[in-house]
Scaffold this motif. Structure first.
Motif, mmCIF file in Angstrom:
data_model
loop_
_atom_site.group_PDB
_atom_site.id
_atom_site.type_symbol
_atom_site.label_atom_id
_atom_site.label_comp_id
_atom_site.label_asym_id
_atom_site.label_seq_id
_atom_site.Cartn_x
_atom_site.Cartn_y
_atom_site.Cartn_z
ATOM 1 N N GLN A 38 0.757 -1.192 0.090
ATOM 2 C CA GLN A 38 -0.104 -0.039 0.183
ATOM 3 C C GLN A 38 0.944 1.177 0.071
ATOM 4 O O GLN A 38 0.706 2.247 -0.580
ATOM 5 N N ILE A 39 1.840 1.185 0.939
ATOM 6 C CA ILE A 39 2.880 2.388 0.731
ATOM 7 C C ILE A 39 3.422 2.576 -0.582
ATOM 8 O O ILE A 39 3.472 3.501 -1.066
ATOM 9 N N GLU A 40 3.923 1.425 -1.361
ATOM 10 C CA GLU A 40 4.499 1.468 -2.533
ATOM 11 C C GLU A 40 3.568 2.145 -3.668
ATOM 12 O O GLU A 40 4.112 2.783 -4.470
ATOM 13 N N ARG A 41 2.416 1.997 -3.494
ATOM 14 C CA ARG A 41 1.347 2.172 -4.434
ATOM 15 C C ARG A 41 0.643 3.492 -4.034
ATOM 16 O O ARG A 41 -0.311 3.987 -4.666
ATOM 17 N N ASN A 42 1.192 4.253 -3.011
ATOM 18 C CA ASN A 42 0.763 5.581 -2.474
ATOM 19 C C ASN A 42 -0.728 5.373 -1.996
ATOM 20 O O ASN A 42 -1.381 6.239 -2.403
ATOM 21 N N GLU A 43 -1.238 4.175 -1.384
ATOM 22 C CA GLU A 43 -2.584 4.156 -1.297
ATOM 23 C C GLU A 43 -2.522 4.155 0.512
ATOM 24 O O GLU A 43 -3.680 4.385 0.953
ATOM 25 N N SER A 44 -1.466 4.302 1.066
ATOM 26 C CA SER A 44 -1.334 4.701 2.650
ATOM 27 C C SER A 44 -0.412 5.289 3.128
ATOM 28 O O SER A 44 0.752 5.459 2.379
ATOM 29 N N SER A 45 -0.810 5.853 4.230
ATOM 30 C CA SER A 45 0.322 6.845 4.836
ATOM 31 C C SER A 45 0.701 6.244 6.014
ATOM 32 O O SER A 45 0.024 6.120 7.206
ATOM 33 N N PRO A 46 1.964 5.694 6.031
ATOM 34 C CA PRO A 46 2.345 5.106 7.498
ATOM 35 C C PRO A 46 2.751 5.853 8.599
ATOM 36 O O PRO A 46 3.061 7.261 8.400
ATOM 37 N N THR A 47 2.672 5.361 9.792
ATOM 38 C CA THR A 47 3.051 6.157 11.114
ATOM 39 C C THR A 47 4.356 6.369 10.918
ATOM 40 O O THR A 47 5.202 5.636 9.943
ATOM 41 N N VAL A 48 4.883 7.272 11.759
ATOM 42 C CA VAL A 48 6.502 7.567 12.077
ATOM 43 C C VAL A 48 7.041 6.116 12.450
ATOM 44 O O VAL A 48 8.079 5.921 12.041
ATOM 45 N N ALA A 49 6.253 5.554 13.436
ATOM 46 C CA ALA A 49 6.799 4.176 14.031
ATOM 47 C C ALA A 49 7.094 3.413 12.789
ATOM 48 O O ALA A 49 8.063 2.462 12.838
ATOM 49 N N THR A 50 6.172 2.984 11.966
ATOM 50 C CA THR A 50 6.266 2.108 10.700
ATOM 51 C C THR A 50 7.439 2.570 9.812
ATOM 52 O O THR A 50 8.257 1.620 9.432
ATOM 53 N N LEU A 51 7.632 3.877 9.599
ATOM 54 C CA LEU A 51 8.803 4.353 8.968
ATOM 55 C C LEU A 51 9.902 4.052 9.551
ATOM 56 O O LEU A 51 10.911 3.673 8.885
ATOM 57 N N TRP A 52 10.083 4.171 10.892
ATOM 58 C CA TRP A 52 11.404 3.867 11.447
ATOM 59 C C TRP A 52 11.816 2.283 11.175
ATOM 60 O O TRP A 52 12.661 1.768 11.037
ATOM 61 N N LYS A 53 10.658 1.587 11.466
ATOM 62 C CA LYS A 53 10.753 0.022 10.996
ATOM 63 C C LYS A 53 11.264 -0.088 9.905
ATOM 64 O O LYS A 53 12.415 -1.006 9.608
ATOM 65 N N ILE A 54 10.931 0.512 8.920
ATOM 66 C CA ILE A 54 11.330 0.259 7.463
ATOM 67 C C ILE A 54 12.725 0.822 7.328
ATOM 68 O O ILE A 54 13.377 -0.134 6.495
ATOM 69 N N ALA A 55 13.090 1.939 7.743
ATOM 70 C CA ALA A 55 14.216 2.405 7.659
ATOM 71 C C ALA A 55 15.506 1.689 8.146
ATOM 72 O O ALA A 55 16.545 1.506 7.578
ATOM 73 N N THR A 56 15.059 1.050 9.414
ATOM 74 C CA THR A 56 16.068 0.129 10.097
ATOM 75 C C THR A 56 16.177 -1.034 9.551
ATOM 76 O O THR A 56 17.126 -1.577 9.228
ATOM 77 N N GLY A 57 15.164 -1.880 8.814
ATOM 78 C CA GLY A 57 15.234 -3.019 8.100
ATOM 79 C C GLY A 57 15.938 -2.808 6.869
ATOM 80 O O GLY A 57 16.532 -3.721 6.731
ATOM 81 N N LEU A 58 15.883 -1.545 6.245
ATOM 82 C CA LEU A 58 16.634 -1.480 4.937
ATOM 83 C C LEU A 58 17.940 -0.756 5.163
ATOM 84 O O LEU A 58 18.934 -0.845 4.472
ATOM 85 N N ASN A 59 18.231 -0.546 6.768
ATOM 86 C CA ASN A 59 19.588 0.096 7.042
ATOM 87 C C ASN A 59 19.849 1.283 6.165
ATOM 88 O O ASN A 59 20.950 1.359 5.597
ATOM 89 N N VAL A 60 18.654 2.256 6.110
ATOM 90 C CA VAL A 60 19.058 3.701 5.578
ATOM 91 C C VAL A 60 18.532 4.715 6.596
ATOM 92 O O VAL A 60 17.737 4.287 7.560
#
Length: 180
Positions: A38-60
């Motif tokens: 959903q995020i990749e298709r711009n159908e959902s706006s993630p929370t800050v906590a979700t973005l932190w998880k994504i950044a950490t998982g991608l190591n960026v």
């Protein structure tokens, strides 16, 4: 391109550069495959906590996802957003830090999953009183005070007052490991 489009394109590009499926990205980040899609298709706006998880998982760096196009500075509306994170200084690869200005609405709580190993976070309260949970213990950081802690353990930010809390967060990332 608006910030939501920027986030969608950035996430998809990072995933594809690694040759990862959405399933693999979900495994690495702890975010569901459905949400990532959903995020990749711009159908959902993630929370800050979700973005932190994504950044950490991608190591960026986290700021990679939220640095808005120049014309789209974040507007803070506590009625609509519990936490608004605005980059003050974007990711600096040489100095290895992000610097954010954060607004936390009255009554808001933001739990942060551990960042990558070796991350150090510095928090300075600009106005209001911020509650921080570090090592399972809550402590207050009043305006003009700061706190430094290991960001590679779970921690949380809370505003237990009826006024918006404004604070800065400077996050230092460890040096990249050299291939050996």
């Amino acid at each position: 391109m608006n910030i939501a489009q920027h986030l969608a394109v950035t996430l998809k590009t990072l995933r594809q550069q690694r040759g990862w499926s959405l399933s693999r990205l979900a495994e690495e980040t702890g975010v569901s495959k459905a949400m990532l899609g959903q995020i990749e298709r711009n159908e959902s706006s993630p929370t800050v906590a979700t973005l932190w998880k994504i950044a950490t998982g991608l190591n960026v760096p986290f700021s990679l996802f939220i640095t808005p196009p120049e014309s789209e500075a974040a507007a803070y509306d506590p009625q609509q957003q519990a936490m608004v994170v605005t980059p003050l200084f974007p990711w600096d690869a040489e100095l290895r830090f992000d610097h954010f200005s954060i607004m936390l609405a009255p009554g808001a709580l933001s739990e942060s999953a551990p960042h990558e190993a070796g991350v150090i976070e510095h928090v300075v309260t600009i106005s209001g009183t911020l509650d921080m949970r570090i090592d399972g213990r809550w402590q207050q950081v009043a305006a003009g005070e700061g706190l430094r802690f290991a960001g590679d353990a779970a921690h949380a930010y809370r505003n237990s007052t009826d006024e918006t809390v404004h604070f800065h967060s400077l996050i230092h990332y460890p040096k990249e490991k050299s291939a050996g």
